[in-house]
Scaffold this motif. Structure first.
Motif, short mmCIF file in Angstrom:
data_model
loop_
_atom_site.label_atom_id
_atom_site.label_comp_id
_atom_site.label_asym_id
_atom_site.label_seq_id
_atom_site.Cartn_x
_atom_site.Cartn_y
_atom_site.Cartn_z
N GLY A 74 0.78 -1.24 0.00
CA GLY A 74 0.00 0.00 0.00
C GLY A 74 0.80 1.28 0.00
O GLY A 74 0.24 2.36 0.18
N ARG A 75 2.09 1.18 -0.24
CA ARG A 75 2.95 2.37 -0.15
C ARG A 75 2.46 3.52 -1.02
O ARG A 75 2.38 4.67 -0.57
CB ARG A 75 4.39 1.98 -0.54
N VAL A 76 2.11 3.25 -2.27
CA VAL A 76 1.70 4.31 -3.18
C VAL A 76 0.34 4.87 -2.79
O VAL A 76 0.14 6.09 -2.71
CB VAL A 76 1.70 3.81 -4.64
N ALA A 77 -0.62 3.98 -2.55
CA ALA A 77 -1.96 4.44 -2.20
C ALA A 77 -1.97 5.22 -0.90
O ALA A 77 -2.66 6.24 -0.78
CB ALA A 77 -2.91 3.24 -2.10
N ILE A 78 -1.21 4.75 0.09
CA ILE A 78 -1.18 5.45 1.38
C ILE A 78 -0.61 6.85 1.22
O ILE A 78 -1.14 7.83 1.77
CB ILE A 78 -0.38 4.63 2.41
N ARG A 79 0.45 6.98 0.45
CA ARG A 79 1.04 8.30 0.24
C ARG A 79 0.07 9.21 -0.51
O ARG A 79 -0.09 10.39 -0.15
CB ARG A 79 2.34 8.17 -0.55
N PHE A 85 -5.87 12.42 -2.00
CA PHE A 85 -6.56 11.70 -3.06
C PHE A 85 -7.44 10.60 -2.48
O PHE A 85 -7.20 10.10 -1.38
CB PHE A 85 -5.55 11.13 -4.06
N ASP A 86 -8.47 10.22 -3.24
CA ASP A 86 -9.42 9.19 -2.85
C ASP A 86 -8.92 7.85 -3.38
O ASP A 86 -9.02 7.59 -4.58
CB ASP A 86 -10.79 9.54 -3.43
N CYS A 87 -8.36 7.01 -2.52
CA CYS A 87 -7.60 5.84 -2.98
C CYS A 87 -8.24 4.52 -2.60
O CYS A 87 -8.81 4.37 -1.52
CB CYS A 87 -6.19 5.89 -2.41
N VAL A 88 -8.10 3.55 -3.51
CA VAL A 88 -8.48 2.16 -3.31
C VAL A 88 -7.27 1.31 -3.70
O VAL A 88 -6.58 1.62 -4.67
CB VAL A 88 -9.69 1.79 -4.19
N GLY A 89 -7.02 0.24 -2.96
CA GLY A 89 -5.91 -0.65 -3.29
C GLY A 89 -6.37 -2.08 -3.47
O GLY A 89 -7.30 -2.53 -2.80
N THR A 90 -5.74 -2.79 -4.39
CA THR A 90 -6.05 -4.20 -4.60
C THR A 90 -4.78 -4.97 -4.94
O THR A 90 -3.87 -4.45 -5.59
CB THR A 90 -7.10 -4.40 -5.71
N ALA A 100 -0.68 -3.49 4.46
CA ALA A 100 -1.42 -2.30 4.05
C ALA A 100 -2.56 -2.01 5.04
O ALA A 100 -2.77 -0.84 5.43
CB ALA A 100 -1.98 -2.49 2.64
N ARG A 101 -3.28 -3.04 5.42
CA ARG A 101 -4.41 -2.84 6.34
C ARG A 101 -3.94 -2.41 7.72
O ARG A 101 -4.61 -1.62 8.39
CB ARG A 101 -5.23 -4.14 6.43
N GLU A 102 -2.77 -2.89 8.12
CA GLU A 102 -2.23 -2.47 9.42
C GLU A 102 -1.82 -1.00 9.40
O GLU A 102 -2.07 -0.25 10.35
CB GLU A 102 -1.03 -3.35 9.77
N HIS A 103 -1.18 -0.58 8.30
CA HIS A 103 -0.68 0.79 8.21
C HIS A 103 -1.76 1.81 7.90
O HIS A 103 -1.64 2.98 8.28
CB HIS A 103 0.42 0.86 7.15
N ALA A 104 -2.80 1.39 7.19
CA ALA A 104 -3.87 2.33 6.81
C ALA A 104 -5.21 1.62 6.88
O ALA A 104 -5.84 1.31 5.86
CB ALA A 104 -3.62 2.88 5.40
N PRO A 105 -5.71 1.36 8.09
CA PRO A 105 -6.95 0.59 8.23
C PRO A 105 -8.19 1.29 7.70
O PRO A 105 -9.21 0.64 7.46
CB PRO A 105 -7.04 0.37 9.75
#
Length: 229
Positions: A74-79, A85-90, A100-105
């Motif tokens: 999730g590095r890119v989406a979190i930043r 920005f309105d972000c979704v990650g898959t 990713a879920r731990e860093h940006a729940p």
């Protein structure tokens, strides 16, 4: 670009039922914590680790909707979310998504294979202003699925949406045991999906494209409004 974007672990076995991709063959879907630690170490040493996010942010208005496809930890989406920005990650790799879920729940993270990705896999999200494929996502897809993956993410773009992808073009810029995906194959897949090339660079930090550089960052734009099949 080589380095922590690329798996270098011994081949592993993906969990039962996980999609079979070149990534899964190289890592066994078990490298999330190590991957995140490598980037954290680089950041602590003073290295800038947000070139991908910086480039995407420069292409978009504030608040635009972004899909980080093959998001890893999730590095890119979190930043990008930090930048407004309105972000979704898959991603297909649960070990990466756990980080990713731990860093940006509070951000939405979904498990899915890009080759068959649909809006339903993302909680119904579609109409993205930009989809980013960073970290050698394209050559690490399952063999023969680049056209399907490009078509899937292109169908999730809104009108004039952008697809931004960066990946190595020779073995020096790819993980060990990862075959080269010709740039022409990727471009053909984009054209078939209704996308046109608008910019090509040799690095995420904006160096002009040089075919001898061994790496390409490509920006394609949707030629028309697209709907999810």
């Amino acid at each position: 670009m080589t380095g922590p974007d690329d798996p270098d672990a011994a081949p592993g076995r993906a969990p039962e039922g996980a999609p079979r991709t070149r990534w899964s063959e190289l890592t066994g879907h078990a490298t999330g914590a190590d991957y995140a630690a490598r980037f954290a170490a680089l950041a602590q040493q003073g290295h800038h680790v947000h070139d991908e996010a910086d480039l995407c942010a420069a292409l978009l208005p504030a608040g635009a909707k972004v899909l980080d496809a093959g998001c890893g930890t999730g590095r890119v989406a979190i930043r990008l979310a930090e930048l407004g920005f309105d972000c979704v990650g898959t991603d297909v790799d649960e070990s990466m998504l756990a980080v990713a879920r731990e860093h940006a729940p509070d951000l939405p993270w979904f498990t899915a294979d890009l080759a068959g990705l649909r809006a339903d896999d993302l909680g119904g999200a579609t109409g993205f202003d930009l989809v980013v494929l960073a970290g050698n996502v394209v050559p690490l897809l399952a063999e023969g699925t680049v056209p399907a993956a490009v078509a899937s993410v292109a169908a999730l773009l809104g009108p004039d949406g952008l697809l931004v992808a960066g990946f190595g073009l020779d073995r020096a810029h790819l993980p060990a045991r990862c075959p080269v995906t010709p740039l022409e194959l990727y471009d053909d897949a984009c054209a078939a999906a209704g996308l046109e090339l608008v910019q090509r660079l040799s690095t995420w930090d904006g160096d002009p494209y040089d075919p001898a550089a061994g790496y390409a960052v490509s920006v394609h734009r949707s030629r028309e409004s697209r709907t999810q099949p």
